[in-house]
Scaffold this active site. Structure first.
Site, PDB file in Angstrom:
ATOM      1  CE  LYS A 169      -1.798   2.795   2.588  1.00 35.02           C
ATOM      2  NZ  LYS A 169      -1.774   4.257   1.676  1.00 35.02           N
ATOM      3  CD  GLU A 172      -4.164  10.116   1.332  1.00 32.65           C
ATOM      4  OE1 GLU A 172      -5.006  10.711   1.082  1.00 32.65           O
ATOM      5  OE2 GLU A 172      -4.122   9.616   2.394  1.00 32.65           O
ATOM      6  N   GLY A 222       6.666   5.291   8.409  1.00 24.44           N
ATOM      7  CA  GLY A 222       5.647   6.446   8.495  1.00 24.44           C
ATOM      8  C   GLY A 222       5.733   7.143   9.984  1.00 24.44           C
ATOM      9  N   GLY A 223       4.633   7.866  10.416  1.00 22.64           N
ATOM     10  CA  GLY A 223       4.912   8.839  11.498  1.00 22.64           C
ATOM     11  C   GLY A 223       4.499   7.864  12.829  1.00 22.64           C
ATOM     12  CB  THR A 226       0.300   6.452  11.183  1.00 22.00           C
ATOM     13  OG1 THR A 226       0.074   7.663  10.857  1.00 22.00           O
ATOM     14  CG2 THR A 226      -0.538   5.547  10.270  1.00 22.00           C
ATOM     15  N   GLY A 227       2.087   4.735  13.522  1.00 24.66           N
ATOM     16  CA  GLY A 227       2.613   3.808  14.077  1.00 24.66           C
ATOM     17  C   GLY A 227       1.948   3.067  15.267  1.00 24.66           C
ATOM     18  CD  GLU A 244      12.667   3.799   9.520  1.00 25.16           C
ATOM     19  OE1 GLU A 244      12.444   4.739  10.364  1.00 25.16           O
ATOM     20  OE2 GLU A 244      12.631   4.061   8.274  1.00 25.16           O
ATOM     21  CB  CYS A 278      12.795   8.469   9.138  1.00 26.90           C
ATOM     22  SG  CYS A 278      13.819   7.284   8.344  1.00 26.90           S
ATOM     23  CD  GLU A 380       9.644  12.571  11.956  1.00 26.68           C
ATOM     24  OE1 GLU A 380       8.676  11.905  12.187  1.00 26.68           O
ATOM     25  OE2 GLU A 380      10.599  11.923  11.583  1.00 26.68           O
TER      26      GLU A 380
END
Ligand code: NDP
Length: 486
Positions: A169, A172, A222-223, A226-227, A244, A278, A380
């Site tokens: 995925k 988007e 990702g962020g 979201t993780g 990660e 990152c 971040e």
């Protein structure tokens, strides 16, 4: 979408417009799948894993396939690079490096998978005991927008080398190179349904992927916010997860450092990828004796960075990925000012020469006079924003570097070898660079400590991430247990 070896549409009439961040212009459209499309793709991947020969192919057969994929990516290298620049805005020289790394990644895992799979264990003579590794099953690979192709390959190469099936995925915002990669996999002879690419929004598509009980492993980049959602959702099915996530990495420069090397890498650490990396070295810690001179040179050099459209070969820093992200970064800058930080340079959208005003460009930005409790030092930002702080001695430097919820990367600049070893051991970072920054080798494990994530990408560690270890005990004698005598 690419599902079951074919490019297919969806019943959903809605499509998503894709934008070039350098011009703000729409350049294409992609389908907007629904959770039912995602579910269908997972079913395909499940069936291929459970019922086809794919997981049982010999390591040699899979290695040959990976080598064919590498060659095809290499042949289409310039096309991949240009599409990556179109959708992310990154300068072509960065996109080309990404493509080279993708090729290396497939070649590396083609070699690695030919190594022995398992170990003979030193148990008593009467037992023959060994371990071996087998694929986990269906893997959900969730990729962000900053390195859409590279991170997809970091995940796909070890997942395929070890015989898993995958749902990829992409973000988007940046699905284009993932879809081209699907075509390449197809042409290289990957059996249908082994890799399926489903674009679409993180919520609902990414979420549905994590929640699907037929998915055995999720690998996410990702962020951190979201993780955390992913970790919670995966817990319901005890799905294996690697994350990660973000970072707020410190670059420490001691007085004895090679001056040119340190200045150059301090710039590279934060402005590569316009800071949307990152591992960006977003906190610069300078020994107080060199602070003012170093900062002054950094300011001059930052103001000379050529910001512009990534398709212009002379450009050194591209735009941010989207207008929304640029606004988020500008908000951080406002907050830094409000909190009393001193803006040394930058701090605004880059709008000159005029075409830049159409895109999402930002000036390379430096804040000094910051304190460790400010949000620009703690959070971040994921943009070209550097904070600079002085330190008085080695202990102070290590304490400041570790004063973060994150633990992804760190940089150390010094000529003192003994100090290198002392400092490196005490730093809380998954990746530490000494007298260099940002190099990533497919051979070396990539990932962070603390809130920067769980698990590792790349290296032999990724083979472990995409396999389950099994142990076997074979008695070489027909002996009784002795527990229940007749
Ligand atoms: P996200 O973490 O939201 O996006 C990363 C990927 O996760 C994308 O494919 C995204 O899809 C998907 N996703 C989003 N929500 C879910 C969900 N609930 N379940 C499953 N998948 C999901 O990053 P953002 O784009 O929102 O960026 C926010 C911040 O995260 C950045 O400012 C930066 O600080 C950090 N970040 C860190 C990255 C890194 O390399 N470590 C990379 C990107 C961001 P979609 O894009 O379609 O929403």
């Amino acid at each position: 979408m690419y599902v079951g070896g074919r490019f297919v549409g969806t019943d959903n009439a809605e499509t998503r417009e894709l934008f070039d961040p350098a011009t703000g212009r729409a350049f294409g459209r992609v389908v907007e799948p629904q959770p039912s499309d995602l579910r269908a793709a997972v079913r395909v991947a499940r069936k291929v894993f459970d019922e086809s020969e794919w997981p049982w192919l010999s390591a040699r057969e899979r290695a040959n396939l990976l080598l064919r994929i590498a060659t095809k990516v290499e042949e289409l290298g310039e096309t991949f690079a240009r599409l990556e620049t179109l959708q992310t805005g990154k300068p072509l020289r960065e996109s080309r490096l990404d493509v080279e790394d993708c090729v290396q990644c497939f070649r590396y895992y083609a070699g690695l998978i030919m190594q022995p799979n398992g170990m003979l264990l030193s148990v008593p003579e009467s037992v023959h005991s060994y371990t071996f590794r087998q694929p986990i099953g269906v893997c959900g690979l969730i990729v962000p927008w900053n390195f859409p192709l590279l991170i997809a390959c970091w995940k796909l190469a070890p997942a395929l080398a070890t015989g898993n099936t995958c749902i990829l995925k992409p973000s988007e915002w940046t699905p284009v190179t993932a879809l081209l990669l699907a075509k390449v996999l197809d042409e290289a002879g990957l059996p249908p349904g082994v890799v399926n690419v489903v674009p679409g929004a993180g919520d609902p598509i990414g979420r549905a992927l994590v929640e699907d009980p037929d998915v055995n492993r999720v690998s996410f980049t990702g962020g951190t916010a979201t993780g955390l959602n992913i970790l919670q959702a995966a817990a319901l099915n005890i799905t294996r997860v690697s994350l990660e996530l973000g970072g707020k990495s410190a670059v420490i420069v001691f007085e004895d450092a090679d001056w040119e090397c340190a200045v150059d890498h301090a710039l590279f650490a934060i402005y590569y990828g316009a800071g949307q990396v990152c591992a960006a070295g977003s906190r610069l810690l300078l020994e107080s004796t060199i602070h003012d001179r170093f900062l002054s040179e950094l300011k001059t050099r930052a103001e000379h960075i050529r910001v512009g459209d990534g398709f212009d070969e002379s450009v050194e820093m591209g735009p941010l990925v989207s207008e929304a992200h640029m606004r988020r970064v500008l908000q951080f800058i406002d907050k830094g000012r409000e909190e009393g930080a001193q803006l040394v340079t930058g701090g605004k959208r880059a709008t000159f020469p005029p075409p830049l005003a159409q895109g999402y460009f930002m000036q390379p930005t430096i804040f000094a006079g910051v304190t460790s409790d400010m949000s620009i030092v703690r959070e971040e930002i994921f943009g070209p924003v550097l904070t600079v702080q002085p330190f008085v001695n080695e202990e102070d430097a290590v304490r400041m570097a570790n004063d973060s919820q994150y633990g992804l990367a760190a940089g150390v600049f010094t000529r003192d070898v003994a100090r290198v070893h002392r400092v490196v051991r005490r730093l809380q970072a998954g990746i530490t660079w000494v007298n260099t920054y940002h190099t990533a080798y497919v051979e070396a494990p990539w990932g962070g400590l603390k809130r920067s994530g769980v698990g590792r990408e790349l290296g032999i560690e990724a083979v472990h991430e995409y396999t389950e270890i099994r142990q076997v005990q074979i008695s070489t004698v027909y002996a009784k247990s002795g527990f229940y005598p007749a």
